[in-house]
Write a protein that holds these residues in place. Structure first.
Motif, PDB file in Angstrom:
ATOM      1  N   ASP A   1      57.115  35.684  41.337  1.00 26.51           N
ATOM      2  CA  ASP A   1      56.418  36.833  41.911  1.00 26.51           C
ATOM      3  C   ASP A   1      55.494  37.400  40.842  1.00 26.51           C
ATOM      4  N   THR A   2      54.192  37.263  41.048  1.00 18.65           N
ATOM      5  CA  THR A   2      53.219  37.752  40.071  1.00 18.65           C
ATOM      6  C   THR A   2      52.499  38.999  40.561  1.00 18.65           C
ATOM      7  N   GLN A   3      52.948  39.585  41.658  1.00 16.79           N
ATOM      8  CA  GLN A   3      52.288  40.771  42.193  1.00 16.79           C
ATOM      9  C   GLN A   3      52.398  41.957  41.248  1.00 16.79           C
ATOM     10  N   TRP A   4      53.430  41.984  40.416  1.00 17.42           N
ATOM     11  CA  TRP A   4      53.641  43.112  39.518  1.00 17.42           C
ATOM     12  C   TRP A   4      52.451  43.289  38.585  1.00 17.42           C
ATOM     13  N   PHE A   5      51.778  42.200  38.217  1.00 16.02           N
ATOM     14  CA  PHE A   5      50.660  42.306  37.282  1.00 16.02           C
ATOM     15  C   PHE A   5      49.505  43.088  37.899  1.00 16.02           C
ATOM     16  N   PHE A   6      49.131  42.748  39.126  1.00 18.10           N
ATOM     17  CA  PHE A   6      47.998  43.398  39.768  1.00 18.10           C
ATOM     18  C   PHE A   6      48.373  44.755  40.353  1.00 18.10           C
ATOM     19  N   ALA A   7      49.631  44.936  40.734  1.00 10.41           N
ATOM     20  CA  ALA A   7      50.073  46.230  41.240  1.00 10.41           C
ATOM     21  C   ALA A   7      50.159  47.254  40.124  1.00 10.41           C
ATOM     22  N   GLY A   8      50.249  46.787  38.882  1.00 13.95           N
ATOM     23  CA  GLY A   8      50.360  47.689  37.746  1.00 13.95           C
ATOM     24  C   GLY A   8      49.032  48.219  37.249  1.00 13.95           C
ATOM     25  N   ILE A   9      47.932  47.827  37.880  1.00 14.01           N
ATOM     26  CA  ILE A   9      46.613  48.304  37.454  1.00 14.01           C
ATOM     27  C   ILE A   9      46.463  49.745  37.912  1.00 14.01           C
ATOM     28  N   PRO A  10      46.236  50.681  36.991  1.00 14.97           N
ATOM     29  CA  PRO A  10      46.105  52.088  37.380  1.00 14.97           C
ATOM     30  C   PRO A  10      44.899  52.292  38.309  1.00 14.97           C
ATOM     31  N   ALA A  11      44.994  53.287  39.169  1.00 16.73           N
ATOM     32  CA  ALA A  11      43.936  53.539  40.147  1.00 16.73           C
ATOM     33  C   ALA A  11      42.585  53.798  39.486  1.00 16.73           C
ATOM     34  N   GLN A  12      42.578  54.476  38.340  1.00 18.81           N
ATOM     35  CA  GLN A  12      41.321  54.784  37.674  1.00 18.81           C
ATOM     36  C   GLN A  12      40.724  53.562  36.985  1.00 18.81           C
ATOM     37  N   ALA A  13      41.501  52.507  36.807  1.00 19.64           N
ATOM     38  CA  ALA A  13      41.016  51.309  36.120  1.00 19.64           C
ATOM     39  C   ALA A  13      40.435  50.286  37.075  1.00 19.64           C
ATOM     40  N   GLY A  14      40.720  50.382  38.349  1.00 19.32           N
ATOM     41  CA  GLY A  14      40.181  49.420  39.294  1.00 19.32           C
ATOM     42  C   GLY A  14      41.112  49.207  40.467  1.00 19.32           C
ATOM     43  N   ASN A  15      40.700  48.318  41.329  1.00 22.56           N
ATOM     44  CA  ASN A  15      41.445  48.007  42.534  1.00 22.56           C
ATOM     45  C   ASN A  15      42.248  46.729  42.281  1.00 22.56           C
ATOM     46  N   GLY A  16      43.558  46.805  42.367  1.00 21.44           N
ATOM     47  CA  GLY A  16      44.418  45.668  42.086  1.00 21.44           C
ATOM     48  C   GLY A  16      44.165  44.483  43.005  1.00 21.44           C
ATOM     49  N   GLN A  17      43.854  44.742  44.274  1.00 23.54           N
ATOM     50  CA  GLN A  17      43.590  43.650  45.212  1.00 23.54           C
ATOM     51  C   GLN A  17      42.311  42.915  44.840  1.00 23.54           C
ATOM     52  N   ILE A  18      41.280  43.658  44.472  1.00 22.42           N
ATOM     53  CA  ILE A  18      40.023  43.026  44.061  1.00 22.42           C
ATOM     54  C   ILE A  18      40.229  42.270  42.757  1.00 22.42           C
ATOM     55  N   GLU A  19      40.994  42.842  41.833  1.00 23.35           N
ATOM     56  CA  GLU A  19      41.270  42.173  40.565  1.00 23.35           C
ATOM     57  C   GLU A  19      41.996  40.848  40.799  1.00 23.35           C
ATOM     58  N   LYS A  20      42.929  40.834  41.745  1.00 24.71           N
ATOM     59  CA  LYS A  20      43.659  39.602  42.044  1.00 24.71           C
ATOM     60  C   LYS A  20      42.718  38.538  42.587  1.00 24.71           C
ATOM     61  N   LYS A  21      41.846  38.938  43.502  1.00 22.94           N
ATOM     62  CA  LYS A  21      40.898  37.974  44.072  1.00 22.94           C
ATOM     63  C   LYS A  21      39.912  37.484  43.014  1.00 22.94           C
ATOM     64  N   ALA A  22      39.488  38.368  42.127  1.00 17.92           N
ATOM     65  CA  ALA A  22      38.586  37.965  41.038  1.00 17.92           C
ATOM     66  C   ALA A  22      39.303  37.016  40.089  1.00 17.92           C
ATOM     67  N   PHE A  23      40.573  37.258  39.864  1.00 19.94           N
ATOM     68  CA  PHE A  23      41.370  36.389  38.993  1.00 19.94           C
ATOM     69  C   PHE A  23      41.496  34.998  39.597  1.00 19.94           C
ATOM     70  N   GLU A  24      41.545  34.932  40.946  1.00 25.10           N
ATOM     71  CA  GLU A  24      41.597  33.630  41.617  1.00 25.10           C
ATOM     72  C   GLU A  24      40.290  32.872  41.461  1.00 25.10           C
ATOM     73  N   VAL A  25      39.174  33.593  41.333  1.00 26.74           N
ATOM     74  CA  VAL A  25      37.877  32.950  41.100  1.00 26.74           C
ATOM     75  C   VAL A  25      37.844  32.361  39.702  1.00 26.74           C
ATOM     76  N   ALA A  26      38.167  33.160  38.721  1.00 30.62           N
ATOM     77  CA  ALA A  26      38.200  32.714  37.322  1.00 30.62           C
ATOM     78  C   ALA A  26      39.135  33.644  36.565  1.00 30.62           C
ATOM     79  N   SER A  27      40.018  33.071  35.772  1.00 28.54           N
ATOM     80  CA  SER A  27      40.979  33.891  35.027  1.00 28.54           C
ATOM     81  C   SER A  27      40.248  34.739  33.990  1.00 28.54           C
ATOM     82  N   TYR A  28      40.926  35.767  33.521  1.00 35.38           N
ATOM     83  CA  TYR A  28      40.325  36.643  32.519  1.00 35.38           C
ATOM     84  C   TYR A  28      39.990  35.875  31.248  1.00 35.38           C
TER      85      TYR A  28
END
Length: 139
Positions: free
Chosen positions: A27-54
């Motif tokens: 379960d890797t959802q904890w990584f993207f769910a842990g993104i603070p609201a002021q830092a970005g959208n966790g769902q968008i970050e997850k999809k961007a990570f699927e495009v290319a890793s950080y």
């Protein structure tokens, strides 16, 4: 028929004697769910990570930057390839962001329609509040 003193019968569990079905997918959802609201959208970050890793994105940026800052430190072909990959990832991530904004607008529209059906007075108050302008929340 139960034997006498059945409640003292020992129960023995040997390895693999019970159910051995288990979920091994991490379960890797904890990584993207842990993104603070002021830092970005966790769902968008997850999809961007699927495009290319950080790490990939940072590697491409580093190669392009080093090629610009100190010519010869990175091969020109390698830097050009990194730039193409970076541009492709950027375009794909922009599509992801655009789709996310469209989904958000659809969800808001559906929620407003449900509110209008369920509580017309609250719907009108919300519209009036939105027309008055954005509210600043205390920090």
């Amino acid at each position: 028929m139960f034997p006498w003193l059945w409640f003292w019968s020992p129960t023995l569990h040997l390895p693999f004697s019970g159910s051995v079905a288990q979920q091994i997918e991490p379960d890797t959802q904890w990584f993207f769910a842990g993104i603070p609201a002021q830092a970005g959208n966790g769902q968008i970050e997850k999809k961007a990570f699927e495009v290319a890793s950080y790490g990939s994105q940072l590697g491409w940026i580093t190669e392009v930057l080093l090629a610009q800052a100190s010519p010869g430190s990175v091969e020109a072909d390698r830097a050009a390839g990194a730039l193409r990959k970076l541009e492709k990832a950027h375009a794909e991530i922009e599509v992801v962001k655009k789709q996310s904004r469209a989904e958000l607008a659809e969800a808001a529209s559906a929620a407003l329609a449900r509110l209008q059906q369920a509580d017309p007075a609250a719907y009108e108050r919300l519209l009036a509040s939105a027309a008055a302008g954005p509210r600043r929340l205390p920090r």
